[in-house]
Scaffold this motif. Structure first.
Motif, short mmCIF file in Angstrom:
data_model
loop_
_atom_site.label_atom_id
_atom_site.label_comp_id
_atom_site.label_asym_id
_atom_site.label_seq_id
_atom_site.Cartn_x
_atom_site.Cartn_y
_atom_site.Cartn_z
N THR A 5 65.28 -68.95 9.68
CA THR A 5 65.08 -70.36 9.35
C THR A 5 64.58 -71.09 10.59
OG1 THR A 5 67.33 -70.96 9.97
CG2 THR A 5 66.97 -70.24 7.70
N ASP A 6 64.24 -72.34 10.43
CA ASP A 6 63.76 -73.12 11.57
C ASP A 6 64.82 -73.20 12.68
OD1 ASP A 6 61.38 -73.56 10.29
OD2 ASP A 6 61.98 -75.50 9.46
N THR A 7 66.09 -73.22 12.27
CA THR A 7 67.15 -73.38 13.28
C THR A 7 67.39 -72.13 14.10
OG1 THR A 7 68.82 -72.80 11.63
CG2 THR A 7 68.34 -75.15 11.94
N ASP A 8 67.12 -70.94 13.54
CA ASP A 8 67.39 -69.73 14.30
C ASP A 8 66.11 -69.01 14.77
OD1 ASP A 8 68.42 -67.99 11.28
OD2 ASP A 8 66.41 -68.28 12.08
N SER A 9 64.97 -69.66 14.56
CA SER A 9 63.71 -69.01 14.92
C SER A 9 63.42 -69.06 16.43
CB SER A 9 62.55 -69.67 14.17
OG SER A 9 62.44 -71.04 14.52
N GLN A 10 64.33 -69.68 17.21
CA GLN A 10 64.08 -69.76 18.65
C GLN A 10 64.03 -68.38 19.31
OE1 GLN A 10 67.28 -72.13 20.13
NE2 GLN A 10 68.86 -70.56 19.82
N ALA A 11 64.67 -67.38 18.66
CA ALA A 11 64.64 -66.03 19.22
C ALA A 11 63.21 -65.51 19.29
CB ALA A 11 65.50 -65.09 18.38
N LEU A 12 62.35 -66.01 18.40
CA LEU A 12 60.96 -65.57 18.40
C LEU A 12 60.15 -66.25 19.51
CD1 LEU A 12 60.29 -65.49 14.54
CD2 LEU A 12 60.79 -63.57 16.06
N SER A 13 60.79 -67.18 20.22
CA SER A 13 60.15 -67.82 21.37
C SER A 13 60.73 -67.30 22.68
CB SER A 13 60.34 -69.34 21.29
OG SER A 13 59.77 -69.86 20.12
N ASP A 14 61.72 -66.43 22.57
CA ASP A 14 62.36 -65.88 23.77
C ASP A 14 61.35 -65.06 24.58
OD1 ASP A 14 63.97 -63.78 25.35
OD2 ASP A 14 65.53 -65.15 24.65
N PRO A 15 61.35 -65.16 25.91
CA PRO A 15 60.44 -64.39 26.76
C PRO A 15 60.53 -62.88 26.54
CG PRO A 15 61.47 -66.13 28.04
CD PRO A 15 62.15 -66.12 26.72
N ILE A 16 61.74 -62.40 26.23
CA ILE A 16 61.88 -60.96 25.97
C ILE A 16 61.02 -60.55 24.79
CG2 ILE A 16 63.51 -59.16 25.23
CD1 ILE A 16 65.66 -60.50 26.86
N TRP A 17 61.09 -61.35 23.71
CA TRP A 17 60.28 -61.05 22.53
C TRP A 17 58.80 -61.15 22.86
CZ3 TRP A 17 59.95 -59.00 17.85
CH2 TRP A 17 58.92 -59.41 17.00
N LYS A 18 58.43 -62.20 23.55
CA LYS A 18 57.02 -62.43 23.83
C LYS A 18 56.41 -61.38 24.76
CE LYS A 18 56.69 -67.39 22.97
NZ LYS A 18 55.57 -67.23 22.01
N ASN A 19 57.24 -60.67 25.53
CA ASN A 19 56.72 -59.67 26.46
C ASN A 19 56.67 -58.25 25.87
OD1 ASN A 19 56.06 -61.21 28.77
ND2 ASN A 19 58.24 -61.42 29.26
N ILE A 20 57.07 -58.11 24.63
CA ILE A 20 56.92 -56.80 23.98
C ILE A 20 55.43 -56.52 23.83
CG2 ILE A 20 57.34 -55.53 21.84
CD1 ILE A 20 59.90 -57.16 21.51
N PRO A 21 54.97 -55.32 24.20
CA PRO A 21 53.53 -55.03 24.17
C PRO A 21 52.84 -55.38 22.86
CG PRO A 21 54.70 -53.29 25.30
CD PRO A 21 55.74 -54.20 24.76
N ALA A 22 53.43 -55.01 21.73
CA ALA A 22 52.79 -55.30 20.44
C ALA A 22 52.65 -56.79 20.22
CB ALA A 22 53.59 -54.66 19.30
N VAL A 23 53.64 -57.56 20.69
CA VAL A 23 53.59 -59.02 20.55
C VAL A 23 52.49 -59.58 21.44
CG1 VAL A 23 54.87 -61.18 20.78
CG2 VAL A 23 56.06 -59.11 19.99
N LYS A 24 52.45 -59.12 22.68
CA LYS A 24 51.43 -59.59 23.62
C LYS A 24 50.03 -59.26 23.15
CE LYS A 24 52.18 -58.91 27.99
NZ LYS A 24 52.54 -58.22 29.27
N ASN A 25 49.88 -58.11 22.46
CA ASN A 25 48.56 -57.67 22.02
C ASN A 25 48.18 -58.15 20.63
OD1 ASN A 25 48.23 -56.24 24.43
ND2 ASN A 25 49.21 -54.40 23.59
#
Length: 332
Positions: free
Chosen positions: A279-299
């Motif tokens: 939901t909008d309230t728990d979607s902050q995990a998708l903005s976490d630097p750890i998530w964003k630095n996963i190769p598939a996410v970066k690419n």
């Protein structure tokens, strides 16, 4: 000719006429009998073979219950087994549901079918007047539940083990409802589709890895390498299993197992399929630097699907839709 001789002559003549008529009648009867016999034999030879009408059968379910299956069940409740019913061309009289939804990926096939709660209340079950109840799990009929359901309709339990084996479950349901041949044809058609998809993937991304993640209530779950969509990705479609998926699957017990963010940082998948139930309230995990630095996410190799998609389910219909998703995402 004297009068006496005339009488004798007339008697002989009449006798000959009677005998002649009798012989003619015998001949006609013989001819008619031969004709009728030949016609009867020909009719018997040319008559279509009698088809076997459906009859009641006694089958033993996975829990050892001997269940009398109706000859031609028309009103079936098979909660959480609807994928298999629909694949066999059967519409149940009620469909599985939880408070926040149904199996949306089947919505087109089950449009207008009323819902029944996942815990299958007795009153609700009775109201649908089923002539056959198919239970997915052992727990559905634990204790006195089995006897209570059998008072409503014949109740056949597929069972935990077989329900987890979607192929076996489809074949068993086909047997129970008298559609064994149709069930095998459904599997054959599906296998042909999976084989063709695997060939396309091998031609486009041979050796590349992928993972399926489920994001719900702010937490990530990763699919097992042998179950659910993982079985499809790795065993059927031939995509490479990332090391993290192997590691978590070795100790996990479910189709989807929790994966903390720090372990997610080690995910070396080249492609990620994200089933987003957040939901909008728990979607902050998708903005976490750890998530964003996963190769598939970066690419830019993350392919997002809603929770209403078929990724969380199993069966020929669910998996056919997942195959379409994978090809659409990876094969350009």
């Amino acid at each position: 000719m004297s009068k006496g001789n005339n009488k004798k002559f007339m008697f002989v003549l009449v006798s000959l006429m009677v005998m002649s008529l009798w012989l003619a009648a015998c001949g006609n009867n013989k001819t008619n009998n031969e004709t009728n016999s030949a016609a009867t034999n020909e009719a018997a030879t040319n008559a279509p073979a009698a088809t076997d009408a459906p009859t009641e059968r006694i089958l033993t379910d996975e829990l050892g219950h001997e269940v009398t299956i109706p000859a031609n069940p028309q009103r079936i409740v098979a909660s959480y087994l609807e994928d298999h019913l629909v694949a066999l061309g059967i519409k149940p009289v009620a469909q599985w549901s939880v408070p926040n939804g149904i199996q949306d990926y089947l919505s087109a096939d089950l449009e207008g079918i009323p819902t029944i709660a996942y815990d299958l209340p007795f009153e609700a079950m009775t109201s649908f007047e089923p002539d056959l109840i198919l239970m997915a799990y052992d727990g559905n009929v634990e204790g006195e539940k089995f006897d209570q359901y059998t008072k409503i309709a014949p109740t056949f339990t597929i069972g935990d083990k077989l329900t987890a084996d979607w192929r076996g479950a489809l074949l068993k349901i086909g047997e129970v409802v008298g559609k064994s041949e149709e069930a095998q044809k459904v599997l054959d058609t599906y296998d042909a589709k999976a084989k063709e998809a695997k060939e396309k993937l091998q031609a486009a991304v041979a050796g590349q890895s992928a993972a399926a993640l489920w994001f719900v209530q702010g937490n990530f779950y990763i699919v097992s390498d042998q179950l659910s969509s993982g079985d499809l990705l790795y065993n059927q479609l031939g995509l490479t299993v990332p090391a993290v998926v192997k590691e978590i699957s070795a100790t996990g017990t479910g189709n989807w197992n929790a994966i903390p963010l720090e372990k997610l940082a080690e995910l070396d998948a080249e492609h990620i399929f994200l089933i987003n139930s957040g939901t909008d309230t728990d979607s902050q995990a998708l903005s976490d630097p750890i998530w964003k630095n996963i190769p598939a996410v970066k690419n830019g190799k993350v392919y997002e699907y809603p929770s209403t998609s078929s990724w969380l389910y199993a069966g020929t219909i669910a998996y056919s839709q997942v195959i379409d998703d994978v090809l659409e995402s990876i094969v350009k």
